[in-house]
Write an enzyme that holds these catalytic residues in place. Structure first.
Site, PDB file in Angstrom:
ATOM      1  N   GLN A  52      50.545  95.263  53.930  1.00 32.69           N
ATOM      2  CA  GLN A  52      50.272  94.550  52.990  1.00 32.69           C
ATOM      3  C   GLN A  52      49.049  93.301  54.308  1.00 32.69           C
ATOM      4  OE1 GLN A  52      54.412  92.450  52.111  1.00 32.69           O
ATOM      5  NE2 GLN A  52      54.674  94.174  53.988  1.00 32.69           N
ATOM      6  N   HIS A 110      47.102  95.293  49.498  1.00 34.74           N
ATOM      7  CA  HIS A 110      46.844  94.734  49.117  1.00 34.74           C
ATOM      8  C   HIS A 110      46.003  93.839  49.365  1.00 34.74           C
ATOM      9  CE1 HIS A 110      51.504  91.813  49.067  1.00 34.74           C
ATOM     10  NE2 HIS A 110      51.317  93.098  48.539  1.00 34.74           N
ATOM     11  N   CYS A 138      33.625  94.189  41.806  1.00 36.63           N
ATOM     12  CA  CYS A 138      32.829  93.887  40.585  1.00 36.63           C
ATOM     13  C   CYS A 138      33.246  92.956  39.804  1.00 36.63           C
ATOM     14  CB  CYS A 138      31.440  94.428  40.626  1.00 36.63           C
ATOM     15  SG  CYS A 138      30.739  93.742  39.415  1.00 36.63           S
ATOM     16  N   SER A 160      58.172  89.771  55.735  1.00 36.89           N
ATOM     17  CA  SER A 160      59.414  89.475  55.712  1.00 36.89           C
ATOM     18  C   SER A 160      60.865  89.622  54.942  1.00 36.89           C
ATOM     19  CB  SER A 160      58.973  87.974  55.558  1.00 36.89           C
ATOM     20  OG  SER A 160      58.561  87.868  54.611  1.00 36.89           O
ATOM     21  N   ALA A 167      55.787  92.528  68.345  1.00 41.95           N
ATOM     22  CA  ALA A 167      54.720  93.900  68.054  1.00 41.95           C
ATOM     23  C   ALA A 167      54.134  94.236  69.356  1.00 41.95           C
ATOM     24  CB  ALA A 167      54.488  93.355  66.961  1.00 41.95           C
TER      25      ALA A 167
HETATM   26  P1  OAD Z   1      55.249  86.848  56.702  1.00 38.45           P
HETATM   27  O1  OAD Z   1      54.932  85.427  56.522  1.00 38.45           O
HETATM   28  O2  OAD Z   1      56.770  86.711  54.474  1.00 38.45           O
HETATM   29  O3  OAD Z   1      56.606  87.606  57.265  1.00 38.45           O
HETATM   30  C1  OAD Z   1      55.997  87.606  58.897  1.00 38.45           C
HETATM   31  C2  OAD Z   1      57.588  88.509  58.870  1.00 38.45           C
HETATM   32  O4  OAD Z   1      56.610  88.943  60.537  1.00 38.45           O
HETATM   33  C3  OAD Z   1      58.463  87.682  59.662  1.00 38.45           C
HETATM   34  O5  OAD Z   1      59.818  88.479  59.301  1.00 38.45           O
HETATM   35  C4  OAD Z   1      57.838  87.239  61.175  1.00 38.45           C
HETATM   36  O6  OAD Z   1      59.782  87.309  61.477  1.00 38.45           O
HETATM   37  C5  OAD Z   1      57.911  88.231  61.761  1.00 38.45           C
HETATM   38  N1  OAD Z   1      57.218  88.261  62.922  1.00 38.45           N
HETATM   39  C6  OAD Z   1      55.970  87.115  63.338  1.00 38.45           C
HETATM   40  N2  OAD Z   1      55.633  86.976  64.448  1.00 38.45           N
HETATM   41  C7  OAD Z   1      56.060  88.515  64.969  1.00 38.45           C
HETATM   42  C8  OAD Z   1      55.759  89.133  66.150  1.00 38.45           C
HETATM   43  N3  OAD Z   1      54.950  89.163  67.072  1.00 38.45           N
HETATM   44  N4  OAD Z   1      56.297  90.487  66.175  1.00 38.45           N
HETATM   45  C9  OAD Z   1      56.525  91.094  64.730  1.00 38.45           C
HETATM   46  N5  OAD Z   1      56.687  89.982  63.807  1.00 38.45           N
HETATM   47  C10 OAD Z   1      56.628  89.289  64.093  1.00 38.45           C
HETATM   48  O7  OAD Z   1      54.546  87.820  55.979  1.00 38.45           O
HETATM   49  P2  OAD Z   1      54.448  89.403  54.908  1.00 38.45           P
HETATM   50  O8  OAD Z   1      55.871  89.447  55.343  1.00 38.45           O
HETATM   51  O9  OAD Z   1      53.307  90.010  56.051  1.00 38.45           O
HETATM   52  O10 OAD Z   1      50.471  88.742  50.046  1.00 38.45           O
HETATM   53  O11 OAD Z   1      54.046  88.758  53.575  1.00 38.45           O
HETATM   54  C11 OAD Z   1      53.588  89.921  52.355  1.00 38.45           C
HETATM   55  C12 OAD Z   1      52.956  89.095  52.078  1.00 38.45           C
HETATM   56  O12 OAD Z   1      52.802  88.064  51.735  1.00 38.45           O
HETATM   57  C13 OAD Z   1      51.373  89.245  52.549  1.00 38.45           C
HETATM   58  O13 OAD Z   1      50.789  90.625  52.524  1.00 38.45           O
HETATM   59  C14 OAD Z   1      50.847  87.870  51.508  1.00 38.45           C
HETATM   60  C15 OAD Z   1      51.852  87.137  51.014  1.00 38.45           C
HETATM   61  O14 OAD Z   1      52.290  85.701  50.720  1.00 38.45           O
HETATM   62  C16 OAD Z   1      49.203  88.564  49.194  1.00 38.45           C
HETATM   63  O15 OAD Z   1      49.011  87.933  49.761  1.00 38.45           O
HETATM   64  C17 OAD Z   1      49.143  89.337  47.469  1.00 38.45           C
END
Ligand code: OAD
Length: 237
Positions: free
Chosen positions: A91, A109, A117, A178, A220
């Site tokens: 993502q 994403h 374009c 998340s 991670a």
């Molecule tokens: P989130 O910001 O919602 O979640 C980040 C996750 O990473 C959480 O579950 C944290 O616990 C975990 N986390 C943080 N630091 C970490 C580390 N060092 N090691 C392991 N895990 C860690 O991000 P996404 O789930 O990626 O969409 O969000 C999904 C989508 O929402 C994104 O792609 C974006 C956003 O709005 C678009 O832009 C369309």
């Protein structure tokens, strides 16, 4: 026999590489409301802000501290192992998986290093600033290029390919996400329905954790290498 591993990654895998996650800053992304910088409506309202925002995110990829961490690197190593077919569905819009050496990466994403374009629907690799005045290389017109990012309300990319990958998988793994944004958040349900082994790797178990058979808790850079090492050890035994 080779095992097919499908790995969904989210912002958490890049957190230790200096790129902020989304949901740990009061719904703001780099100090901006998501509705302003990650929706078609926000772009229509204030295109200059949106171009500036993504130009800054793209430029950030060149910062000295923004480099792949051991999480990205161990997934690239797993891909090199004879016993596994690895596909990464990310993502994330950064390029850290590729820089770590992963070859099979689907950016559902979109990507910072791409421009779309709006006249021709063609995508162009772009590693520089662009805005409304930039001429598109495909049609030589200005005003058509937009960041190649899937904004809220738009349809994620590669959905058919992702469905096929999960259907053929032996193991589905979610790392640093998340599980709040669909359709990605629903992939684990699909994997469960198919009877595939599921593993979550996260700093803390997500709200969806009950859907996973195995959990690795930790940053991670530590938890992903641990998971990869266990996977290879189990394969060898
Ligand atoms: P989130 O910001 O919602 O979640 C980040 C996750 O990473 C959480 O579950 C944290 O616990 C975990 N986390 C943080 N630091 C970490 C580390 N060092 N090691 C392991 N895990 C860690 O991000 P996404 O789930 O990626 O969409 O969000 C999904 C989508 O929402 C994104 O792609 C974006 C956003 O709005 C678009 O832009 C369309």
């Amino acid at each position: 026999m080779k095992e097919n591993i499908v790995i969904l990654t989210g912002a958490g895998i890049s957190a230790e590489s200096g790129i902020k996650t989304f949901r740990d800053s009061n719904g703001l992304w780099e100090n901006h409301a998501i509705e302003d910088v990650a929706t078609p409506e926000g772009f229509a309202r204030n295109p200059a802000l949106v171009y500036r925002f993504y130009n800054a995110r793209r430029a950030q990829l060149h910062e000295e501290n923004v480099v792949p961490n051991l999480g990205h690197k161990s997934l690239a190593q797993l891909e090199q192992h004879d016993g596994f077919n690895v596909a990464i569905i990310t993502q994330n819009v950064d390029n850290l998986h590729e820089r770590a050496g992963s070859k099979k990466v689907l950016h559902m994403h979109g990507e910072l290093l791409s421009a779309l374009c709006r006249y021709s629907n063609q995508r162009t690799y772009y590693d520089a600033d662009f805005d409304e005045s930039t001429e598109c290389s495909c049609c030589q017109r200005s005003g058509g290029l937009r960041p190649d990012i899937v904004w809220f309300g738009e349809i994620p990319m590669y959905m058919d390919e992702i469905q096929t990958l999960i259907e053929q998988a032996n193991h589905f793994v979610a790392i640093g996400t998340s599980g709040q944004v669909y359709p990605a958040a629903g992939f684990v349900n699909f994997a469960k329905q198919l009877g595939i082994t599921t593993t979550e790797i996260n700093l803390e178990p997500s709200d969806n954790n009950y859907l996973f058979d195995h959990t690795y808790v930790g940053p991670a850079s530590e938890a992903v290498p641990r998971f990869v090492s266990d996977l290879i050890t189990n394969k060898n035994n």
